[in-house]
Design an enzyme around this catalytic site. Structure first.
Site, PDB file in Angstrom:
ATOM      1  N   ASP A  12       0.833  -1.203   0.000  1.00  0.00           N
ATOM      2  CA  ASP A  12       0.000   0.000   0.000  1.00  0.00           C
ATOM      3  C   ASP A  12       0.873   1.260   0.000  1.00  0.00           C
ATOM      4  O   ASP A  12       1.796   1.395   0.804  1.00  0.00           O
ATOM      5  CB  ASP A  12      -0.928  -0.010   1.218  1.00  0.00           C
ATOM      6  CG  ASP A  12      -2.226   0.725   0.961  1.00  0.00           C
ATOM      7  OD1 ASP A  12      -2.179   1.925   0.664  1.00  0.00           O
ATOM      8  OD2 ASP A  12      -3.284   0.073   1.063  1.00  0.00           O
ATOM      9  N   SER A  63      -6.958   4.022  -1.844  1.00  0.00           N
ATOM     10  CA  SER A  63      -7.119   2.584  -1.595  1.00  0.00           C
ATOM     11  C   SER A  63      -8.444   2.041  -2.091  1.00  0.00           C
ATOM     12  O   SER A  63      -8.519   0.907  -2.549  1.00  0.00           O
ATOM     13  CB  SER A  63      -7.030   2.301  -0.096  1.00  0.00           C
ATOM     14  OG  SER A  63      -5.736   2.542   0.369  1.00  0.00           O
ATOM     15  N   ASP A 155      -5.373  14.234   2.602  1.00  0.00           N
ATOM     16  CA  ASP A 155      -5.545  14.162   1.147  1.00  0.00           C
ATOM     17  C   ASP A 155      -5.222  15.513   0.519  1.00  0.00           C
ATOM     18  O   ASP A 155      -5.265  15.661  -0.709  1.00  0.00           O
ATOM     19  CB  ASP A 155      -6.993  13.791   0.778  1.00  0.00           C
ATOM     20  CG  ASP A 155      -7.415  12.471   1.400  1.00  0.00           C
ATOM     21  OD1 ASP A 155      -6.559  11.570   1.496  1.00  0.00           O
ATOM     22  OD2 ASP A 155      -8.585  12.345   1.808  1.00  0.00           O
ATOM     23  N   ARG A 268     -16.961   8.132   0.129  1.00  0.00           N
ATOM     24  CA  ARG A 268     -16.255   6.859   0.324  1.00  0.00           C
ATOM     25  C   ARG A 268     -16.723   6.178   1.616  1.00  0.00           C
ATOM     26  O   ARG A 268     -16.935   6.839   2.631  1.00  0.00           O
ATOM     27  CB  ARG A 268     -14.745   7.127   0.349  1.00  0.00           C
ATOM     28  CG  ARG A 268     -13.928   5.905   0.716  1.00  0.00           C
ATOM     29  CD  ARG A 268     -12.466   6.037   0.361  1.00  0.00           C
ATOM     30  NE  ARG A 268     -11.634   5.346   1.308  1.00  0.00           N
ATOM     31  CZ  ARG A 268     -10.318   5.239   1.209  1.00  0.00           C
ATOM     32  NH1 ARG A 268      -9.696   5.781   0.170  1.00  0.00           N
ATOM     33  NH2 ARG A 268      -9.628   4.609   2.119  1.00  0.00           N
ATOM     34  N   LYS A 344      -5.995  -2.038   7.031  1.00  0.00           N
ATOM     35  CA  LYS A 344      -6.160  -2.321   5.600  1.00  0.00           C
ATOM     36  C   LYS A 344      -6.950  -3.612   5.356  1.00  0.00           C
ATOM     37  O   LYS A 344      -7.049  -4.068   4.212  1.00  0.00           O
ATOM     38  CB  LYS A 344      -4.770  -2.442   4.925  1.00  0.00           C
ATOM     39  CG  LYS A 344      -3.929  -1.165   5.018  1.00  0.00           C
ATOM     40  CD  LYS A 344      -4.424  -0.066   4.093  1.00  0.00           C
ATOM     41  CE  LYS A 344      -3.625   1.209   4.282  1.00  0.00           C
ATOM     42  NZ  LYS A 344      -4.121   2.319   3.451  1.00  0.00           N
ATOM     43  N   ASP A 410       1.931   3.359   3.037  1.00  0.00           N
ATOM     44  CA  ASP A 410       0.834   4.317   3.090  1.00  0.00           C
ATOM     45  C   ASP A 410       0.582   4.868   4.492  1.00  0.00           C
ATOM     46  O   ASP A 410       0.545   6.080   4.687  1.00  0.00           O
ATOM     47  CB  ASP A 410      -0.442   3.650   2.582  1.00  0.00           C
ATOM     48  CG  ASP A 410      -1.592   4.627   2.596  1.00  0.00           C
ATOM     49  OD1 ASP A 410      -1.542   5.591   1.818  1.00  0.00           O
ATOM     50  OD2 ASP A 410      -2.519   4.462   3.412  1.00  0.00           O
ATOM     51  N   HIS A 414       1.488   8.688   5.513  1.00  0.00           N
ATOM     52  CA  HIS A 414       0.512   9.727   5.869  1.00  0.00           C
ATOM     53  C   HIS A 414       0.935  10.539   7.093  1.00  0.00           C
ATOM     54  O   HIS A 414       0.383  11.607   7.341  1.00  0.00           O
ATOM     55  CB  HIS A 414      -0.848   9.094   6.165  1.00  0.00           C
ATOM     56  CG  HIS A 414      -1.666   8.777   4.960  1.00  0.00           C
ATOM     57  ND1 HIS A 414      -2.018   9.731   4.034  1.00  0.00           N
ATOM     58  CD2 HIS A 414      -2.246   7.620   4.545  1.00  0.00           C
ATOM     59  CE1 HIS A 414      -2.778   9.154   3.088  1.00  0.00           C
ATOM     60  NE2 HIS A 414      -2.916   7.877   3.378  1.00  0.00           N
ATOM     61  N   ASP A 451      -1.261  -0.005  -4.700  1.00  0.00           N
ATOM     62  CA  ASP A 451      -2.571   0.535  -5.083  1.00  0.00           C
ATOM     63  C   ASP A 451      -2.499   2.004  -5.475  1.00  0.00           C
ATOM     64  O   ASP A 451      -3.408   2.533  -6.114  1.00  0.00           O
ATOM     65  CB  ASP A 451      -3.595   0.331  -3.965  1.00  0.00           C
ATOM     66  CG  ASP A 451      -3.145   0.908  -2.638  1.00  0.00           C
ATOM     67  OD1 ASP A 451      -1.924   1.136  -2.448  1.00  0.00           O
ATOM     68  OD2 ASP A 451      -4.010   1.138  -1.771  1.00  0.00           O
ATOM     69  N   HIS A 452      -1.440   2.695  -5.076  1.00  0.00           N
ATOM     70  CA  HIS A 452      -1.211   4.120  -5.386  1.00  0.00           C
ATOM     71  C   HIS A 452       0.084   4.491  -4.696  1.00  0.00           C
ATOM     72  O   HIS A 452       0.593   3.731  -3.874  1.00  0.00           O
ATOM     73  CB  HIS A 452      -2.356   5.020  -4.859  1.00  0.00           C
ATOM     74  CG  HIS A 452      -2.631   4.804  -3.405  1.00  0.00           C
ATOM     75  ND1 HIS A 452      -1.847   5.346  -2.408  1.00  0.00           N
ATOM     76  CD2 HIS A 452      -3.560   4.053  -2.782  1.00  0.00           C
ATOM     77  CE1 HIS A 452      -2.294   4.952  -1.242  1.00  0.00           C
ATOM     78  NE2 HIS A 452      -3.332   4.148  -1.424  1.00  0.00           N
ATOM     79  N   HIS A 473      -1.371  11.009  -0.685  1.00  0.00           N
ATOM     80  CA  HIS A 473      -0.931  10.081  -1.730  1.00  0.00           C
ATOM     81  C   HIS A 473      -0.243  10.864  -2.851  1.00  0.00           C
ATOM     82  O   HIS A 473      -0.440  12.068  -2.983  1.00  0.00           O
ATOM     83  CB  HIS A 473      -2.132   9.335  -2.321  1.00  0.00           C
ATOM     84  CG  HIS A 473      -2.876   8.512  -1.323  1.00  0.00           C
ATOM     85  ND1 HIS A 473      -4.124   8.003  -1.560  1.00  0.00           N
ATOM     86  CD2 HIS A 473      -2.535   8.100  -0.076  1.00  0.00           C
ATOM     87  CE1 HIS A 473      -4.536   7.314  -0.509  1.00  0.00           C
ATOM     88  NE2 HIS A 473      -3.594   7.364   0.410  1.00  0.00           N
TER      89      HIS A 473
HETATM   90  O1  2PG Z   1      -6.533   6.972   5.178  1.00  0.00           O
HETATM   91  C1  2PG Z   1      -7.385   7.123   4.278  1.00  0.00           C
HETATM   92  O2  2PG Z   1      -8.599   7.132   4.489  1.00  0.00           O
HETATM   93  C2  2PG Z   1      -6.933   7.340   2.848  1.00  0.00           C
HETATM   94  C3  2PG Z   1      -6.509   8.764   2.680  1.00  0.00           C
HETATM   95  O3  2PG Z   1      -7.617   9.604   2.823  1.00  0.00           O
HETATM   96  O4  2PG Z   1      -5.856   6.478   2.541  1.00  0.00           O
HETATM   97  P1  2PG Z   1      -6.118   5.087   1.759  1.00  0.00           P
HETATM   98  O5  2PG Z   1      -6.867   5.427   0.516  1.00  0.00           O
HETATM   99  O6  2PG Z   1      -4.735   4.572   1.463  1.00  0.00           O
HETATM  100  O7  2PG Z   1      -6.882   4.213   2.672  1.00  0.00           O
HETATM  101 MN    MN Z   2      -3.895   2.559  -0.186  1.00  0.00          MN
HETATM  102 MN    MN Z   3      -3.603   6.250   2.247  1.00  0.00          MN
END
Ligand code: 2PG
Ligand code: MN
Ligand code: MN
Length: 524
Positions: A12, A63, A155, A268, A344, A410, A414, A451-452, A473
């Site tokens: 990740d 993600s 973000d 999301r 995750k 990831d 962050h 994934d990114h 990201h």
């Molecule tokens: O932590 C999250 O919610 C996102 C960033 O907003 O990260 P990821 O998409 O890697 O889960």
């Molecule tokens: Mn991710």
């Molecule tokens: Mn992330």
């Protein structure tokens, strides 16, 4: 059992830097990835924008959209785009849910509340959706709006919250008059309040309930004052700022009470499900004590979980992800295994299966509990435990397809800590070293991708040209390796034509299963 077996590793947030700015992936000591790069079939994948169904190529990957694409071999228009379209066509405001919530608040002399991430990161939400909805609410006769703002900085730039607050307040000021009254009512950093995911820490949601619904917490005259004061006191970046309540004469300006309506404007699902459960569930809700639950109408921006139907009301239909790899493997009688740690876990299960939380009969899922810390404090996270578990799954000789997610690049990325993120990436490499040895012994082909990006870009140039810490990201491509005793050749490996949705077809090709016509092409 198929005579071919595949393991897919998602690292990740491990992308490929273009600028070299804050590139923790290259800085890290990764002997295994370095070796694979020299000896294995390798290409790079597009993991952002149009490759994963986002509105434009300025949208970084994330993600949700990444694991959706990896898990289904197709590119669907995603929440960010679907909400834009629904607003532009007016469909949202014609929907039964919008009308029901608006009429409810109007009929009761109540308030229309919005809760969500105040950001234009387009990962969980977009402030432009919020502003349009507030304006529409006024146009359609709502008298009172309150907004509960979750501060991002994950973000978007790490301390940019004041810009978004000012933007929202300017919008509300232009609408406020004798007939309409809109205000910010409460808020807090997204990693401290409300936006927990995968039930890692219900206390965050409890705090959100107390803050937004009950109006309990430290009071400030306005949101900018709250951010400034709390930042001075704690030194925290936006995502970690404590919760706050806006009050006048000691009275919260926007408690959520009987007769009100509430919209969670995040599109999301992972970090929106728990609050939705708290609003939707009846007396059987046990995760925390909600006190007397106000009698309100509640809706989410999207349906966040297509199996559990959370929330019961929503404004925009989610992408209808069909023909996922799990479904196809299930039909073919092949067994799959998925593992990650809590942070995750839902990525390799729920996102993987098209935002559905129920598993197919042929699947086994394993969650390893995550530490409850800021991950710069434990950058190795559960990489060792995930590897142990993978090795056990391989040795069980039960699974045709094994997938996993190592969160380190990831989750540590962050935090903005370069040193910790380097250790995070090194932990993943060590996990791979151990995994590959056993995988080879048991005849698995291992595909390694991401994934990114995130860890690959820990610094950025801001608008003034200064170098600042980046917590978001990246828009970079991600690597794709095939590690196998069998000979595979990636077609056009030097091109940039592949994206995340080309991975699943490649897995099926190796397993000798025909991919549906709706899928993208295999890389081999
Ligand atoms: O932590 C999250 O919610 C996102 C960033 O907003 O990260 P990821 O998409 O890697 O889960
Ligand atoms: Mn991710
Ligand atoms: Mn992330």
């Amino acid at each position: 059992m198929s005579n071919k077996k595949v393991i897919l590793v998602v690292m990740d947030g491990v992308g490929i830097s273009v600028t070299g700015l804050g590139d923790a992936v290259t800085e890290a000591n990764t002997p295994t990835l370095d070796r694979l790069r020299k000896v294995c079939p390798y290409t790079t994948l597009k993991a952002h924008g149009s490759a994963v169904g986002l509105p434009t190529d300025d949208d970084m990957g994330n993600s949700e959209v990444g694991h959706n694409a990896l898990g289904c071999g197709q590119i669907y228009s995603q929440g960010a785009k679907l909400v834009n379209e629904s607003i532009e066509s007016g469909k949202m405001f014609d929907s039964a849910t919008w009308k029901e919530l608006l009429e409810n608040a109007k009929a009761n002399g109540g308030t229309l509340h919005f809760i969500g991430l105040l950001s234009d990161g387009n990962v969980h939400s977009n402030i432009s959706h919020l502003k349009t909805m507030i304006a529409k609410a006024k146009e359609q006769g709502a008298a009172k709006v309150r907004v509960h703002v979750l501060l991002d900085g994950r973000d978007v730039p790490a301390t940019s919250a004041p810009l978004y607050i000012e933007d929202l307040e300017k919008c509300m000021a232009s609408l406020n008059d004798g007939t309409f009254d809109a205000k910010i009512a409460s808020g807090g950093g997204r990693m401290k309040v409300t936006m927990d995911r995968y039930q890692a820490d219900w206390d965050m949601v409890k705090l959100g309930w107390e803050t937004h619904v009950k109006g309990e917490g430290r009071q400030f005259a306005n949101a900018l004052e709250a951010v400034e004061t709390l930042r001075n006191e704690t030194g925290a970046i936006d995502q970690d700022l404590p919760a706050f309540v806006i009050a006048e004469n000691g009275e919260p300006v926007g408690k959520i009470v009987d007769g009100d309506s509430v919209i969670l404007f995040n599109f999301r699902g992972d970090r929106a499900i728990e609050l939705s459960m708290a609003f939707d569930a009846g007396d059987d809700f046990t995760y925390f004590d909600r006190g007397v639950k106000p009698d309100v109408k509640y809706a989410g921006m999207l349906e966040y979980d297509g199996d559990l139907h959370i929330p019961s009301k929503y404004l925009v239909n989610p992408p209808e992800i069909k023909e996922t790899m799990s479904e196809i493997l299930d039909k073919a009688g092949l067994k799959s295994y998925a593992v990650s740690e809590t942070q995750k876990y839902g990525h390799v299960t729920y996102f993987w299966n098209g935002n559905r939380s129920e598993k197919f009969a042929s699947e086994e899922w394993k969650e390893i509990p995550s530490d409850r810390v800021s991950f710069d404090q434990r950058p190795w996270m559960k990489s060792a435990e995930i590897t142990d578990d993978l090795i056990e799954a391989i040795k069980s000789e039960k699974f045709d397809f094994i997938r996993c997610n190592y969160p380190n690049g990831d989750m540590v990325g962050h935090t903005g800590s370069m040193d910790a993120t380097i250790i995070g990436v090194e932990s993943v490499d060590l996990g791979l070293t151990r995994l590959l040895k056993v995988a080879e012994e048991y005849g698995y082909t291992v595909l390694i991708t991401a994934d990114h990006g995130n860890a690959d870009e820990m610094l950025e140039k801001n608008k003034k040209g200064e170098i600042t810490v980046r917590t978001a990201h990246s828009l970079n491509r991600v690597p794709f390796y095939i590690v196998s005793k069998d000979k595979y050749e990636i077609k056009d490996a030097d091109s940039t034509k592949y994206g995340l949705a080309n991975v699943a077809p490649t897995v099926l090709k190796i397993l000798g299963i025909e991919a549906p016509a709706s899928w993208e092409e295999s890389m081999i």
